[in-house]
Scaffold this active site. Structure first.
Site, PDB file in Angstrom:
ATOM      1  N   ARG A   1       0.708  -1.240   0.135  1.00 43.72           N
ATOM      2  CA  ARG A   1       0.041   0.002  -0.021  1.00 43.72           C
ATOM      3  C   ARG A   1       0.837   1.200   0.119  1.00 43.72           C
ATOM      4  NH1 ARG A   1      -5.299  -1.889   3.543  1.00 43.72           N
ATOM      5  NH2 ARG A   1      -6.534  -2.238   1.969  1.00 43.72           N
TER       6      ARG A   1
ATOM      7  N   LYS B   1     -19.170 -18.145   0.303  1.00 39.88           N
ATOM      8  CA  LYS B   1     -20.746 -18.115   0.537  1.00 39.88           C
ATOM      9  C   LYS B   1     -21.471 -17.104  -0.259  1.00 39.88           C
ATOM     10  CE  LYS B   1     -20.537 -19.170   5.618  1.00 39.88           C
ATOM     11  NZ  LYS B   1     -20.982 -18.832   6.916  1.00 39.88           N
TER      12      LYS B   1
ATOM     13  N   GLY C   1     -13.287  -4.198   0.237  1.00 44.45           N
ATOM     14  CA  GLY C   1     -14.755  -3.778   0.253  1.00 44.45           C
ATOM     15  C   GLY C   1     -15.271  -2.717  -0.899  1.00 44.45           C
TER      16      GLY C   1
HETATM   17  P1  AMP Z   1     -14.475 -15.595   0.097  1.00 49.96           P
HETATM   18  O1  AMP Z   1     -13.644 -14.806   1.035  1.00 49.96           O
HETATM   19  O2  AMP Z   1     -15.683 -15.525   0.154  1.00 49.96           O
HETATM   20  O3  AMP Z   1     -13.661 -14.932  -1.333  1.00 49.96           O
HETATM   21  O4  AMP Z   1     -14.105 -17.029  -0.051  1.00 49.96           O
HETATM   22  C1  AMP Z   1     -12.718 -17.716  -0.177  1.00 49.96           C
HETATM   23  C2  AMP Z   1     -12.768 -18.988   0.657  1.00 49.96           C
HETATM   24  O5  AMP Z   1     -13.670 -19.735   0.047  1.00 49.96           O
HETATM   25  C3  AMP Z   1     -11.288 -19.722   0.494  1.00 49.96           C
HETATM   26  O6  AMP Z   1     -11.040 -19.667   1.921  1.00 49.96           O
HETATM   27  C4  AMP Z   1     -11.791 -21.049   0.085  1.00 49.96           C
HETATM   28  O7  AMP Z   1     -10.897 -22.136   0.379  1.00 49.96           O
HETATM   29  C5  AMP Z   1     -13.193 -20.873   0.213  1.00 49.96           C
HETATM   30  N1  AMP Z   1     -14.109 -22.023  -0.656  1.00 49.96           N
HETATM   31  C6  AMP Z   1     -13.607 -21.957  -1.949  1.00 49.96           C
HETATM   32  N2  AMP Z   1     -14.478 -23.122  -2.292  1.00 49.96           N
HETATM   33  C7  AMP Z   1     -14.695 -23.883  -1.447  1.00 49.96           C
HETATM   34  C8  AMP Z   1     -15.287 -25.214  -1.115  1.00 49.96           C
HETATM   35  N3  AMP Z   1     -15.856 -25.941  -2.301  1.00 49.96           N
HETATM   36  N4  AMP Z   1     -15.709 -25.582   0.232  1.00 49.96           N
HETATM   37  C9  AMP Z   1     -15.458 -25.045   0.985  1.00 49.96           C
HETATM   38  N5  AMP Z   1     -14.485 -23.696   0.843  1.00 49.96           N
HETATM   39  C10 AMP Z   1     -14.462 -23.297  -0.180  1.00 49.96           C
END
Ligand code: AMP
Length: 396
Positions: A36, A197, A377
């Site tokens: 940064r 999620k 964000g």
């Molecule tokens: P996010 O912060 O929402 O971008 O999510 C990223 C996280 O989702 C990472 O830590 C990945 O390991 C997890 N992730 C992605 N695909 C899967 C899956 N099929 N099952 C469990 N965790 C997952």
């Protein structure tokens, strides 16, 4: 939308209040990642070159409106000096007597860093009197903190209305890249949305289906969609309570003419750990006791085909559990394909978000993308189609 840049302001002899994001990780008093800080260097240099006096406004951590000595910006003074290659002075408050005295004493060619703006509760409340006290210190305002632009805070939004304002070089680069990906992109556009999620990315999906021709859904999120379509996902991470929402998104996509790509084949395992025994199966064959941890090779091939047919890619979130091998395979393959097309001049590729940047680094392709945003964000809110207060305030 359009915004002013440093080139639109007369900076000679002016005190340039420059909002930066230097909220860097520090462990045992040492900066562990100076990205940064490195990224604000062009802006500060250009202000100095134009004869301006840069006065840096920044927050650090979350002191919640109180003076917290452990969250002072003072330790960054020598680090900034090293990266900027010019003397950096420090003032113990960002408004009032100490700040005014430090501005008055600032010699030409030097930079002044003001103490953490969030030591004042009025910063996060966007209090007009606080913004006016900041504005009183200088002649013009430059915002180079895209990653904080989704916050309507005094040093980000309020101040911009009180004086001539413009985007710094980093902000300009972010806005130009994002505008080229979602504002007025070359079509067709493909978006990749992955990650854990659906619940954290609902607005994002809702906005994208109206704006892109193809939407690749991956990671844990894809499981929620598969389950909503009646496909068994065994013990996979999935938000079964969001089945209706997922079906609504699929319907909206259909109405808007956006093709959704869900996994066609899957990589399943019984444990969430590196090198857990795994197998590739058709998407309809997930065993009840298994978890889907990645998309399979047929899916990766289909994604590559779609990338090759598109002119613009916007990417947030991994396609699988990319931190544990070999479940990074689909993410790495898709990232490499995007990098190759970008190098060949066939694709404009923009990616952002913390995990996405790590995944692209892991694939060794981060430098080949057209633009990688380090803003979390703010990048997501932009993808959600929201107006960022800090950007709107710079509007021409
Ligand atoms: P996010 O912060 O929402 O971008 O999510 C990223 C996280 O989702 C990472 O830590 C990945 O390991 C997890 N992730 C992605 N695909 C899967 C899956 N099929 N099952 C469990 N965790 C997952």
């Amino acid at each position: 939308m359009s915004w002013k840049t440093l080139d639109d302001l007369d900076l000679a002899g002016k005190v340039v209040l420059t909002r930066v994001d230097i909220n860097v990780p520090i462990e045992d008093g040492r900066v562990t990642d100076a990205t940064r800080i490195e990224r604000i260097v062009p802006t500060v240099r250009d202000i100095l070159k134009a004869g301006g006096k840069p006065v840096l406004l920044a927050h650090f951590d979350r002191p919640k409106g109180k003076v917290v000595p452990g969250m002072s910006l003072k330790p960054l003074q020598p680090v900034l000096q090293e990266h900027l290659g010019v003397p950096v002075h420090f003032a113990e408050d960002c408004i009032g007597g100490p700040a005014k005295a430090a501005v008055a004493a600032l010699p030409e060619g030097a930079v002044l860093l003001l103490e953490n703006t969030r030591f004042h509760a009025e910063e996060e409340k966007n209090d007009p009197a606080f913004a006016a006290s900041l504005a009183a210190l200088g002649d013009v305002y430059v915002n180079d903190a895209f990653s904080a632009a989704h916050r309507a805070h005094g040093s980000i939004e309020g101040i911009a209305h009180l004086m001539p304002s413009a985007a710094g070089r980093l902000m300009q680069a972010e806005l130009t890249a994002l505008e080229s990906a979602l504002g007025t992109p070359d079509r067709p556009v493909v978006a990749v949305v992955g990650g854990a999620k659906v619940s954290t990315k609902l607005d994002l999906l809702g906005n994208l289906v109206r704006k892109v021709e193809y939407l690749v859904i991956g990671g844990g999120m894809a499981n929620t969609f598969l389950a909503a379509k009646g496909i068994s996902v065994g013990k996979s991470l999935a938000e079964h309570d969001l089945a209706d929402t997922a079906r609504e998104i699929l319907k909206k996509a259909d109405e808007a003419g956006c093709e959704i790509l869900l996994p066609l084949d899957i990589v399943v395992a019984r444990e969430f750990k590196a090198n857990a025994p795994n197998e590739v199966l058709d998407v309809n064959d997930c065993p009840d006791d298994a978890m889907i941890l990645d998309a399979g090779p047929i899916t990766a091939e289909r994604i590559a085909e779609v990338f090759a047919n598109c002119r613009t890619l916007i990417w947030n979130g991994p396609l699988g559990a990319f931190e544990i091998e070999p479940f990074d395979t689909a993410t790495v393959a898709a990232a490499r394909k995007a990098a190759e097309l970008t190098r060949d001049g066939r694709l404009t590729s923009v990616a952002g978000g913390g995990d996405t940047v790590s995944a692209l680094n892991q694939a060794g392709v981060a430098d080949d993308f057209s633009y990688i945003s380090t803003a979390g964000g703010a990048f997501l809110e932009w993808m959600e189609g929201k107006t960022l207060p800090g950007v709107a305030a710079l509007g021409k």
